[in-house]
Design a protein around this motif. Structure first.
Motif, PDB file in Angstrom:
ATOM      1  N   LEU A  52      -6.672 -12.091   3.330  1.00  0.00           N
ATOM      2  CA  LEU A  52      -6.280 -11.952   4.986  1.00  0.00           C
ATOM      3  C   LEU A  52      -4.840 -12.327   5.392  1.00  0.00           C
ATOM      4  CD1 LEU A  52      -9.668 -12.458   6.583  1.00  0.00           C
ATOM      5  CD2 LEU A  52      -8.722 -10.373   5.922  1.00  0.00           C
ATOM      6  N   ALA A  53      -4.507 -13.362   4.402  1.00  0.00           N
ATOM      7  CA  ALA A  53      -2.941 -13.614   4.572  1.00  0.00           C
ATOM      8  C   ALA A  53      -1.778 -13.262   4.079  1.00  0.00           C
ATOM      9  CB  ALA A  53      -2.946 -15.491   4.287  1.00  0.00           C
ATOM     10  N   ASP A  54      -2.156 -12.101   3.509  1.00  0.00           N
ATOM     11  CA  ASP A  54      -1.081 -11.242   2.702  1.00  0.00           C
ATOM     12  C   ASP A  54      -0.235 -10.596   3.472  1.00  0.00           C
ATOM     13  OD1 ASP A  54       0.147  -9.645   0.706  1.00  0.00           O
ATOM     14  OD2 ASP A  54      -1.862  -8.875  -0.162  1.00  0.00           O
ATOM     15  N   ASP A  55       1.041 -11.046   3.193  1.00  0.00           N
ATOM     16  CA  ASP A  55       2.196 -10.297   3.956  1.00  0.00           C
ATOM     17  C   ASP A  55       3.124  -9.565   3.066  1.00  0.00           C
ATOM     18  OD1 ASP A  55       3.688 -12.192   2.040  1.00  0.00           O
ATOM     19  OD2 ASP A  55       4.638 -13.182   3.856  1.00  0.00           O
ATOM     20  N   ASN A  56       2.617  -9.270   1.968  1.00  0.00           N
ATOM     21  CA  ASN A  56       3.133  -8.076   1.132  1.00  0.00           C
ATOM     22  C   ASN A  56       2.542  -6.903   1.250  1.00  0.00           C
ATOM     23  OD1 ASN A  56       4.733  -6.587  -0.781  1.00  0.00           O
ATOM     24  ND2 ASN A  56       3.420  -7.745  -2.639  1.00  0.00           N
ATOM     25  N   VAL A  57       1.280  -6.899   0.989  1.00  0.00           N
ATOM     26  CA  VAL A  57       0.454  -5.662   0.898  1.00  0.00           C
ATOM     27  C   VAL A  57      -0.509  -6.174   2.019  1.00  0.00           C
ATOM     28  CG1 VAL A  57      -1.299  -4.024   0.164  1.00  0.00           C
ATOM     29  CG2 VAL A  57       0.486  -4.751  -1.195  1.00  0.00           C
ATOM     30  N   VAL A  58      -0.281  -5.994   3.479  1.00  0.00           N
ATOM     31  CA  VAL A  58      -1.083  -6.470   4.652  1.00  0.00           C
ATOM     32  C   VAL A  58      -2.544  -5.939   4.318  1.00  0.00           C
ATOM     33  CG1 VAL A  58       0.566  -7.010   6.113  1.00  0.00           C
ATOM     34  CG2 VAL A  58      -0.200  -4.874   6.296  1.00  0.00           C
ATOM     35  N   ALA A  59      -3.529  -6.855   5.059  1.00  0.00           N
ATOM     36  CA  ALA A  59      -4.968  -6.425   5.100  1.00  0.00           C
ATOM     37  C   ALA A  59      -5.315  -5.241   5.713  1.00  0.00           C
ATOM     38  CB  ALA A  59      -5.774  -7.559   5.550  1.00  0.00           C
ATOM     39  N   ALA A  60      -4.250  -4.746   6.555  1.00  0.00           N
ATOM     40  CA  ALA A  60      -4.598  -3.172   7.228  1.00  0.00           C
ATOM     41  C   ALA A  60      -4.654  -2.161   6.242  1.00  0.00           C
ATOM     42  CB  ALA A  60      -3.193  -3.125   8.156  1.00  0.00           C
ATOM     43  N   HIS A  61      -3.914  -2.276   5.073  1.00  0.00           N
ATOM     44  CA  HIS A  61      -4.363  -1.020   4.165  1.00  0.00           C
ATOM     45  C   HIS A  61      -5.798  -1.140   3.795  1.00  0.00           C
ATOM     46  CE1 HIS A  61      -0.008  -0.677   2.841  1.00  0.00           C
ATOM     47  NE2 HIS A  61       0.101  -1.833   3.188  1.00  0.00           N
ATOM     48  N   THR A  62      -6.292  -2.022   3.451  1.00  0.00           N
ATOM     49  CA  THR A  62      -7.959  -2.244   3.103  1.00  0.00           C
ATOM     50  C   THR A  62      -8.770  -1.561   4.403  1.00  0.00           C
ATOM     51  OG1 THR A  62      -7.656  -3.626   1.202  1.00  0.00           O
ATOM     52  CG2 THR A  62      -9.684  -3.380   2.368  1.00  0.00           C
ATOM     53  N   LEU A  63      -8.377  -2.359   5.483  1.00  0.00           N
ATOM     54  CA  LEU A  63      -9.201  -1.995   6.765  1.00  0.00           C
ATOM     55  C   LEU A  63      -9.018  -0.688   7.049  1.00  0.00           C
ATOM     56  CD1 LEU A  63      -8.279  -5.383   8.836  1.00  0.00           C
ATOM     57  CD2 LEU A  63     -10.290  -5.005   7.303  1.00  0.00           C
ATOM     58  N   ARG A  64      -7.848  -0.101   6.955  1.00  0.00           N
ATOM     59  CA  ARG A  64      -7.837   1.492   7.249  1.00  0.00           C
ATOM     60  C   ARG A  64      -8.613   2.292   6.355  1.00  0.00           C
ATOM     61  NH1 ARG A  64      -1.590   2.535   9.441  1.00  0.00           N
ATOM     62  NH2 ARG A  64      -1.619   1.115  11.240  1.00  0.00           N
ATOM     63  N   LEU A  65      -8.637   2.036   5.174  1.00  0.00           N
ATOM     64  CA  LEU A  65      -9.371   2.581   4.159  1.00  0.00           C
ATOM     65  C   LEU A  65     -10.861   2.516   4.348  1.00  0.00           C
ATOM     66  CD1 LEU A  65      -9.718   4.296   1.486  1.00  0.00           C
ATOM     67  CD2 LEU A  65      -9.415   2.084   0.140  1.00  0.00           C
ATOM     68  N   SER A  66     -11.286   1.202   4.594  1.00  0.00           N
ATOM     69  CA  SER A  66     -12.740   0.974   4.839  1.00  0.00           C
ATOM     70  C   SER A  66     -13.103   1.763   6.134  1.00  0.00           C
ATOM     71  CB  SER A  66     -12.864  -0.467   5.170  1.00  0.00           C
ATOM     72  OG  SER A  66     -14.252  -0.638   5.568  1.00  0.00           O
ATOM     73  N   ALA A  67     -12.225   1.947   7.096  1.00  0.00           N
ATOM     74  CA  ALA A  67     -12.485   2.675   8.385  1.00  0.00           C
ATOM     75  C   ALA A  67     -12.588   4.335   8.249  1.00  0.00           C
ATOM     76  CB  ALA A  67     -11.445   2.647   9.608  1.00  0.00           C
ATOM     77  N   ALA A  68     -11.805   4.721   7.277  1.00  0.00           N
ATOM     78  CA  ALA A  68     -11.955   6.096   6.804  1.00  0.00           C
ATOM     79  C   ALA A  68     -13.074   6.393   6.122  1.00  0.00           C
ATOM     80  CB  ALA A  68     -10.512   6.546   5.877  1.00  0.00           C
ATOM     81  N   LEU A  69     -13.447   5.585   5.121  1.00  0.00           N
ATOM     82  CA  LEU A  69     -14.956   5.553   4.441  1.00  0.00           C
ATOM     83  C   LEU A  69     -15.898   5.740   5.306  1.00  0.00           C
ATOM     84  CD1 LEU A  69     -13.917   3.385   1.388  1.00  0.00           C
ATOM     85  CD2 LEU A  69     -14.172   5.800   1.383  1.00  0.00           C
ATOM     86  N   LEU A  70     -15.937   4.591   6.435  1.00  0.00           N
ATOM     87  CA  LEU A  70     -16.992   4.502   7.214  1.00  0.00           C
ATOM     88  C   LEU A  70     -17.082   5.985   8.048  1.00  0.00           C
ATOM     89  CD1 LEU A  70     -16.884   0.766   8.637  1.00  0.00           C
ATOM     90  CD2 LEU A  70     -18.652   1.918   7.316  1.00  0.00           C
ATOM     91  N   ALA A  71     -16.275   6.286   8.538  1.00  0.00           N
ATOM     92  CA  ALA A  71     -16.015   7.526   9.404  1.00  0.00           C
ATOM     93  C   ALA A  71     -16.699   8.736   8.667  1.00  0.00           C
ATOM     94  CB  ALA A  71     -14.617   7.966   9.792  1.00  0.00           C
ATOM     95  N   ALA A  72     -16.314   8.813   7.490  1.00  0.00           N
ATOM     96  CA  ALA A  72     -16.868   9.865   6.390  1.00  0.00           C
ATOM     97  C   ALA A  72     -18.237   9.590   5.981  1.00  0.00           C
ATOM     98  CB  ALA A  72     -15.775  10.127   5.139  1.00  0.00           C
ATOM     99  N   GLY A  73     -18.877   8.570   6.522  1.00  0.00           N
ATOM    100  CA  GLY A  73     -20.303   8.244   6.107  1.00  0.00           C
ATOM    101  C   GLY A  73     -20.369   7.603   4.659  1.00  0.00           C
ATOM    102  N   ARG A  74     -19.331   7.011   3.913  1.00  0.00           N
ATOM    103  CA  ARG A  74     -19.410   6.803   2.448  1.00  0.00           C
ATOM    104  C   ARG A  74     -19.618   5.182   2.463  1.00  0.00           C
ATOM    105  NH1 ARG A  74     -20.412  11.467   2.487  1.00  0.00           N
ATOM    106  NH2 ARG A  74     -19.081  13.080   1.360  1.00  0.00           N
TER     107      ARG A  74
END
Length: 688
Positions: free
Chosen positions: A620-642
């Protein structure tokens, strides 16, 4: 085997993956008799100390606890360490004069001076916390940055002068901006003239760079940290170069309209720099007059994809001959004075030293190895030949082979001791060449394996641009692979298209699409390993990786669920539009002009395809690949019911270093893979 399976995660965590105790940051005296270097005091000590090899004797010169300095590390120093992947505490950098008679170093923002001839150690008074101090070659004065301003301190009388002031809250002098240190290999922002009377320095204006705020959700009382992050398609920092006299006079260097400053240096012939266009298709080498600031183009390189920045270039010999890299489709060559001095098929990796008319460089013809080569007036000479990765810095040769690492002074051959511990179990590696492309592939099998024993498969690639992992060297990847093997897996590690070491055309196969061909190559490597070892169970194949390896693992289960049956993806840059300009635009162009390339290189549009178990991990303290990358992917997976799993790592940056976190993460990943692939009875070899 079972003991190794149980103890390895804790051992790897305590030793920072067996890196603690390795010597580094060497500086050798002109006669080769003395070497100054950094090293922790043992394999589980995280505090770096200053040491010297004097003749045949190694001595500890300074340990941080001697200094009584235990204050906070300045924020700018924390950023510098994160960009350089520095994981130790204590004395993590130092600077010396040309004769190796004095040294300076910072600890907790305080500046220290060590007379290497008398052993006298003293603290130097400065008006603020010190970042990146650099001694001038004569040893009379030290330049450093404090609060964004560049200062010079006279060692004789303690006089401190501010040469360049941070003339705004978003401006700083003398340090590297984010994309330079993260993606260009330029980790500094000020350089002394050879006579120590003037400074070459960068001025970085981040006014137009977008701001992100990185919070610590585990400590809600803490303020979010502001980060100036130039994501793909957004404005970069404005970086200019200047010559500063000690009396405060300033000369601006005319570097033209190019957006990037990959390199800068000041040698006996004057200022030498390189500039790169925003689209990275053009690089110019410029000579600058430090008195007038006028520049002349010495060399220009163009490429329809991108011009690769080769560490150590450009440079000049004592007579002024220009040393640069140059590409043919098949070979990255070394050019000296406009003439190629390396043959086709020998890939230049880095220029390591230029002394007189002698150029020391690293190159390979076999991509699993890297060797030292030297070009002098008598011709071209190969200096190393044992299979491994050999490099040199500060007058010391580092040789890393599958059996360990060695550190030898170039001029005398004296060895510098490593205090690092080796893993308890030697990796059992079989090297293969997969498919028509001869993909370099390593197969790691359990120590207890016998033919007829069925093994599920775990692929652990990085396999992305700019980094190889399938190399014949003592890297942390191999003991971890063996640990997974002892748990019952056949582990496969393969470098595919886009990874370095096989020539410019190979590197640039990923231009416009950084996922499709690398994924195809992982499938090829898997099938080649199964052909070699028929006991591999291709109905139970997992894949795990970190950073680019994380996004490759994700796309593997999205696009090829017929091949990959579970994935663990750590710190994957899932949304390429959130990654930095220089890195992401190098491979995909500008997002406003190449939106399709960004979509092809992201798992987000394909989230609905997930049908296999997927574990996402992110600091969560990553300032290179920020955690938003994973959070956005998780949100897309949730929206697709995966369904999927997300493991957030509180306080962790891009590479977790906390001992408990590192150990727990290894065990959690193994348990996830066992459950996802239906491997029963933990610790029991399958099929026995």
């Amino acid at each position: 085997m079972n003991n190794y399976l149980e103890t390895y995660p804790a051992s790897a965590a305590r030793t920072q993956r067996f890196s603690l105790g390795l010597p580094k940051a060497f500086v050798t005296s002109p006669d080769g008799e003395r070497v100054l270097f950094l090293r922790t005091r043992g394999p589980e000590d995280r505090t770096s100390c200053l040491w010297i090899l004097d003749g045949d004797e190694e001595r500890l010169l300074v340990a941080p606890e001697q200094l009584g300095a235990d204050g906070p590390v300045p924020e700018a120093e924390k950023i510098r360490r994160e960009r350089t992947r520095e994981r130790s505490s204590g004395i993590v950098s130092f600077s010396t004069d040309a004769g190796l008679t004095v040294a300076v170093f910072p600890v907790s923002g305080k500046l220290w001076h060590l007379d290497l001839l008398t052993g006298t150690l003293r603290a130097l008074e400065t008006p603020g916390a010190v970042v990146d101090p650099r001694l001038d070659p004569t040893g009379h004065r030290v330049a450093y940055v404090t609060d964004g301003s560049l200062h010079v301190l006279e060692l004789a009388d303690g006089n401190d002068r501010e040469l360049a002031a941070a003339d705004g809250p978003d401006i700083f002098w003398g340090l590297a901006e984010h994309v330079a240190s993260e993606s260009m290999n330029r980790t500094r922002g000020h350089w002394w003239s050879p006579d120590g009377t003037r400074l070459l320095a960068t001025r970085v204006d981040q006014t137009q760079v977008q701001r992100w705020w990185i919070a610590d959700p585990a400590n809600p009382a803490s303020r979010p940290r502001e980060v100036a992050y130039p994501a793909a398609g957004t404005p970069n920092a404005v970086v200019t170069l200047h010559v500063l006299d000690l009396d405060g006079r300033r000369t601006d260097i005319d570097s033209g309209d190019f957006e990037y400053l990959p390199t800068a240096a000041w040698d006996a012939h004057g200022v030498l720099l390189s500039v790169q266009s925003r689209d990275q298709k053009t690089v110019q080498v410029l000579a600058a007059d430090p008195t007038t600031g006028r520049t002349a183009v010495l060399h220009e390189q163009r490429d329809p994809a991108w011009v690769e920045l080769v560490p150590g270039t450009p440079a000049r010999t004592a007579s002024g001959k220009l040393v640069v890299a140059d590409d043919t489709p098949s070979t990255r060559r070394l050019l000296i004075d406009g003439r190629a001095v390396t043959p086709e098929g020998l890939q230049l990796r880095a220029v390591l030293d230029v002394t007189g008319e002698t150029v020391l460089f690293q190159a390979n013809d076999e991509p699993t190895e890297r060797h030292l080569w030297l070009h002098d007036p008598t011709g071209l000479h190969q200096l190393t030949n044992s299979p491994g990765v050999h490099t040199a810095a500060g007058g010391v040769v580092t040789s890393s082979t599958e059996t360990g690492q060695a550190f030898a002074v170039r001029r005398t051959g004296r060895q510098i001791e490593s205090l690092a511990v080796r893993p308890a179990l030697e990796p059992r590696i079989t090297w293969l060449r997969a498919g028509d492309l001869q993909l370099r592939t390593a197969l790691v099998l359990p120590s207890w394996y016998e033919p007829g024993t069925t093994l599920p498969v775990l692929m652990t690639p990085y396999a992305g641009p700019a980094l190889q992992v399938a190399v014949r060297a003592a890297t942390p990847l191999w003991p971890t692979a063996q640990w997974y093997a002892e748990a019952g897996f056949a582990v496969i590690i393969a470098d595919g298209r886009g990874t370095p070491g096989r020539g410019p055309a190979w590197d640039k196969t990923v231009y416009g699409d950084t996922l499709s061909l690398p994924l195809e190559d992982q499938v090829t490597a898997l099938h080649a390993a199964a052909e070699y070892c028929p006991d591999l169970d291709l109905t139970r194949v997992g894949i795990t990786g970190w950073s680019y390896g994380g996004i490759l693992s994700t796309i593997a289960v999205l696009r090829r669920p017929d091949v990959f049956h579970a994935a663990v993806a750590g710190a994957g840059p899932s949304d390429p539009r959130l990654y930095d300009t220089h890195w992401r635009e190098r491979f995909l162009g500008h997002p406003d002009e190449n939106a399709e390339a960004y979509d092809r290189s992201s798992p987000l549009p394909e989230a609905a395809n997930l049908s296999r178990p997927l574990l996402l991990v992110h600091g969560l303290a990553d300032d290179n690949v920020v955690a938003a990358h994973t959070l956005r992917l998780s949100a897309a997976l949730l929206a697709a019911g995966r369904p999927h799993q997300v493991l957030p790592l509180s306080g962790a940056t891009h590479m977790p270093t906390d001992e408990a976190t590192s150990e727990g993460l290894m065990r959690h990943q193994l348990n996830f893979l066992r459950e996802a692939l239906g491997i029963a009875a933990p610790g029991t070899p399958p099929g026995r």
